[in-house]
Design an enzyme around this catalytic site. Structure first.
Site: not given
Length: 692
Positions: A542, A625, A462, A660
């Site tokens: 994301s 989203d 991430y 999302h």
């Protein structure tokens, strides 16, 4: 089909060019930013892409095996952390394969539970979810929010818990809001945005959030506005009533950074005005409790790894009264609560949880004994609580709920799941590797004991927004590891694992460090014999989708498969949609010349390298989203398919009535991961076999 080059749908390329500080940047797929629900051409493009992807995935082996096994692994009873109010216990529960968890209430801890809310009855497709919920202090009422199709927007309603009847109250245009009841249960505080213009609900930027008080039994139009900052439309506000009911604390931020202003309102005085006691958006100030006007805060002021201090909010200069209660330590303070006359402080020690107890004066009272090495969360409650609850999980430990007796320090299991696997068959280790600039980075490596290495490996990352990746159980990942696959989770810079310096080391003009850390993780896994280039898949969602897109451009030779989900792929226009403008804290602004140069250098959409062999890519997004709008992935996919980057597939899955990630129904999760693992297995050489 896998053996031949795919024929992709024809995607129109328009002559669209922007000028950034004298640099011309083409954007031929600008039209794909249009809302798929409103634009027929975009909808047709989505249908064509999904048709191609579905037919391709159907040609690969293993999908049915993964789907069956995912269903079996997710079919177990799951509980959420209980919340006690007025002698009642409220908690989430999923019997196994329910699309949405139900909200239950018990009149005693071991009593019989009854269903208060069943979101599975709210829509035919299971895509309407229960989001936030907060019981009033006496447990008589429950405010709850409804999330439809994965959107960030919430509709708020109120339930009478004794009768099960819904009140007439209904509130709209709420997102990114906390909810806090008045002490007497007469109403609650919340934050909302103005109603967006027609047709702009899922794309317009979110600005001018205000704090309101809603009185039960009245219309939302009559709600009293408590706090707003019209001179700063980008400021966001969250409001919380202190446990004693005497103060309203409003925390103000501008983006995603933990830099907050603090405003308080004396609720004991009807005519009191909000008073800002910390005006600068410089440091983290998270209130964790109060004793009268003495407030306890978790802050990083003069403590990049966090500490606990007190301020007297009634003083003329509250900051001048600051007193340190719990000093900064070598570990990172991840959160703190005041419950039952104690402070529970949760720390990250090399991305693993450790919980320490303190008296209100800062006297150390020892550790909370956790069941093992993993992640603990919870520890909520009231000042007079005699108990608190927490969840514990690790890579091979399904989430278990524990009750902690504050007086005795005794921990007992309250809800233990029974999953169809043997945790003793799995091994978890943490390794530290060296990144490009010499930084030491931790990585968890998980797999079945005794598997033959090198093996197909899924590397996840991430690296942003001060978010820490800690050990946690996942049925979906287990389905990958059951087939002899390896899971690796890298704790990249940009996260919060080691405090502010670690976060700062991976954001703004330091963002390349995140990509270097991830590339180095892949290189280390290969060097250690865990996997090979032909067996290495990368995954992220994301900001992690941005990560996967960026490193695929920078090192397409290093990976066999890339799985970018709901990614921020156009770094020059992310700030023009919904919540994107918040992200300038981590990314910088394309409207600033120095930031533009950095963003342009790694933006996945703008840096696809034609003439270079790319790995197999399966991107994913969803039509609803409204966090990272799907246009990011649409444009990225179109650019991939136009470029000369080899014969491996470069595809996208686009879900309908999904957002999302939050609120996604169980059946969609099973189908999503069956697709991902089937694709990754084929291109990493994994031989998928039935699991008995």
């Amino acid at each position: 089909m896998p053996a031949s080059k795919l024929t992709y749908p024809q995607t129109r390329r328009d002559n669209v060019t922007d000028d950034y500080f004298g640099t011309k940047v083409a954007d031929p797929y600008r039209w794909l930013e249009n809302d798929v629900r409103e634009d027929r051409q975009v909808a047709d493009w989505v249908a064509a892409e999904n048709k191609l992807t579905d037919s391709y995935l159907a040609s690969l082996p293993g999908h049915d095996i993964f789907a069956r096994r995912l269903k079996a692994l997710m079919d177990y009873e799951r509980f959420g952390i209980p919340v006690e109010q007025g002698g009642h216990y409220f908690y989430m529960h999923n019997s196994g394969l329910q699309n949405q968890a139900e909200l239950f209430m018990r009149d005693s801890l071991d009593g019989e539970g009854r269903v208060l809310l069943n979101p599975n009855e709210w829509s035919a497709d299971g895509a309407t979810a229960l989001a936030e919920w907060v019981p009033s202090e006496d447990g008589k009422y429950l405010l709850y929010s409804v999330q439809d199709g994965g959107t960030d927007w919430r509709t708020v309603k109120v339930l009478n818990t004794a009768t099960g009847q819904q009140l007439s109250d209904e509130l709209q245009w709420i997102k990114f809001s906390d909810f806090s009841w008045a002490k007497d249960g007469s109403g609650f505080y919340y934050s909302r945005f103005p109603e967006p213009a027609s047709g702009e609900k899922f794309q317009a930027t979110n600005e001018n959030q205000k704090v309101y008080f809603h009185k039960l039994g009245t219309a939302q139009a009559d709600d009293r506005m408590i706090y707003a900052t019209p001179g700063h439309p980008k400021y966001g506000h969250s409001a919380h009533v202190t446990d004693d009911g005497k103060w309203l604390v409003i925390i103000t931020s501008e983006g995603t950074d933990n830099r907050y202003a603090v405003t308080v309102k004396d609720l004991t005085k009807a005519d009191s005005e909000p008073r800002t006691i910390i005006p600068e958006l410089t440091n983290q100030w998270v209130p964790i409790g109060n004793m009268g006007s003495t407030f306890y805060f978790n802050t990083n002021k003069d403590a990049p790894r966090g500490r606990i201090v007190t301020l007297d909010v009634a003083a003329a200069d509250p900051v001048a009264t600051m007193r340190e209660i719990v000093p900064q330590s070598e570990a990172t303070l991840d959160g703190a609560n005041m419950v039952g006359g104690r402070i529970f402080a949760s720390y990250l020690v090399d991305a693993k949880t450790e919980v320490l107890r303190y008296a209100p004066d800062g006297k150390a009272l020892g550790k909370v004994d956790l069941p093992g090495i993993g992640t603990a969360s919870g520890f909520g409650g009231e000042p007079d609580s005699t108990e608190t609850f927490f969840a514990f999980t690790s890579f091979a430990t399904p989430t278990t709920i524990y009750r902690y007796d504050i007086a005795t320090g005794q921990t007992t299991a309250w809800a233990t799941p029974k999953v169809d696997f043997d945790p003793s068959q799995y091994e978890v280790k943490q390794r530290f590797y060296t990144s490009k600039d010499g930084t030491r980075v931790p990585m968890f490596i998980v797999h079945k004991k005794g598997i033959k290495l090198p093996a197909p490996t899924l590397l996840y990352g991430y690296g942003g927004f001060n978010i820490s990746l800690t050990p946690g159980f996942s049925s979906t990942r287990l389905a990958w590891m059951e087939q002899g696959g390896v899971l690796a989770v890298a704790n990249l810079r940009g996260g919060g694992e080691y405090g502010k310096a670690w976060h700062d080391g991976g954001r703004l003009h330091n963002k390349q460090n995140v990509f270097d850390d991830f590339i180095a993780a892949g290189e280390d896994l290969i060097a250690q014999g865990v996997t090979t280039k032909k067996q290495l898949a990368i995954q992220g969602g994301s900001n992690g989708g941005l990560l996967v897109g960026a490193v695929t451009n920078q090192r397409p030779d290093l990976f066999a498969v890339a799985l970018p989900a709901v990614g921020v792929m156009d770094m020059l226009r992310f700030n023009k949609f919904t919540a994107g403008r918040y992200w300038v804290d981590d990314y910088g602004s394309p409207e600033n010349e120095a930031d533009f140069k950095v963003l342009r250098s790694y933006s996945p959409y703008h840096n696809i390298r034609s003439g270079v062999e790319y790995p197999a890519i399966l991107a994913s997004t969803a039509d609803t989203d409204d966090r990272v709008v799907p246009g990011h992935t649409f444009k990225y996919t179109a650019a991939l398919q136009h470029a000369d980057i080899g014969d491996k597939p470069h595809l996208v899955t686009i879900e309908t009535r999904a957002g999302h990630g939050s609120g996604k129904p169980t059946d969609k999760i099973i189908e999503e991961y069956a697709n991902l693992w089937t694709f990754a297995a084929y291109w990493t050489g994994m031989k998928v076999k039935s699991v008995e």
